[in-house]
Design a protein around this motif. Sequence first.
Motif, short mmCIF file in Angstrom:
data_model
loop_
_atom_site.label_atom_id
_atom_site.label_comp_id
_atom_site.label_asym_id
_atom_site.label_seq_id
_atom_site.Cartn_x
_atom_site.Cartn_y
_atom_site.Cartn_z
N LYS A 277 19.74 34.51 19.06
CA LYS A 277 20.02 33.74 20.27
C LYS A 277 18.78 33.82 21.16
CE LYS A 277 24.96 34.59 20.13
NZ LYS A 277 26.09 35.28 20.77
N VAL B 51 21.27 29.50 26.83
CA VAL B 51 21.10 30.23 25.59
C VAL B 51 21.38 29.28 24.43
CG1 VAL B 51 21.93 32.19 24.22
CG2 VAL B 51 21.74 32.39 26.71
N LYS C 45 16.99 32.68 24.93
CA LYS C 45 17.24 32.31 26.32
C LYS C 45 16.07 31.44 26.77
CE LYS C 45 18.15 34.65 30.75
NZ LYS C 45 18.26 36.00 31.36
N THR D 88 25.06 29.54 30.20
CA THR D 88 24.03 29.12 31.15
C THR D 88 24.12 30.05 32.35
OG1 THR D 88 25.46 27.62 32.39
CG2 THR D 88 24.25 26.66 30.53
N TYR E 66 17.63 36.61 23.57
CA TYR E 66 18.81 36.86 24.41
C TYR E 66 19.55 38.06 23.84
CZ TYR E 66 23.34 36.18 26.65
OH TYR E 66 24.48 36.36 27.38
N ILE F 31 14.22 29.39 29.70
CA ILE F 31 14.17 29.67 31.14
C ILE F 31 13.31 28.63 31.86
CG2 ILE F 31 13.45 31.36 32.87
CD1 ILE F 31 13.78 33.50 30.59
N TYR G 30 18.78 29.16 33.35
CA TYR G 30 18.59 29.41 31.92
C TYR G 30 19.77 28.91 31.11
CZ TYR G 30 21.70 33.42 32.60
OH TYR G 30 22.77 34.22 32.91
N GLU H 44 22.99 40.34 24.52
CA GLU H 44 24.26 40.34 25.24
C GLU H 44 24.53 41.67 25.90
OE1 GLU H 44 27.47 38.18 23.23
OE2 GLU H 44 25.99 37.93 21.63
#
Length: 79
Positions: A4, A56, A6, A41, A77, A8, A54, A79
């Motif tokens: 995943k 994902v 992210k 988001t 990303y 930005i 951002y 979690e």
Amino acid sequence: MERKLKLIWDFRGPSASKTAQHHEIHLKEYISLEKLSITITGCQNINDMHSIAYMVVIDSEMKSVRDALKPHRGQLYEE
């Protein structure tokens, strides 16, 4: 399971927070229109003059989203 990422967008200046919040609305619209697999988001205030928005995405969707939306930067990303 795919990585995943992210994506930005940075916003700077006295209206950075409001701009990031508004940009997140458009990111949510894009996710819905394109039927992306992840719907994460957000926006975050770094300081008074710097905010980010951002979203994902999974690795396989990253290139098409990146080319369409042109994020300023990205990172893995977690979690």
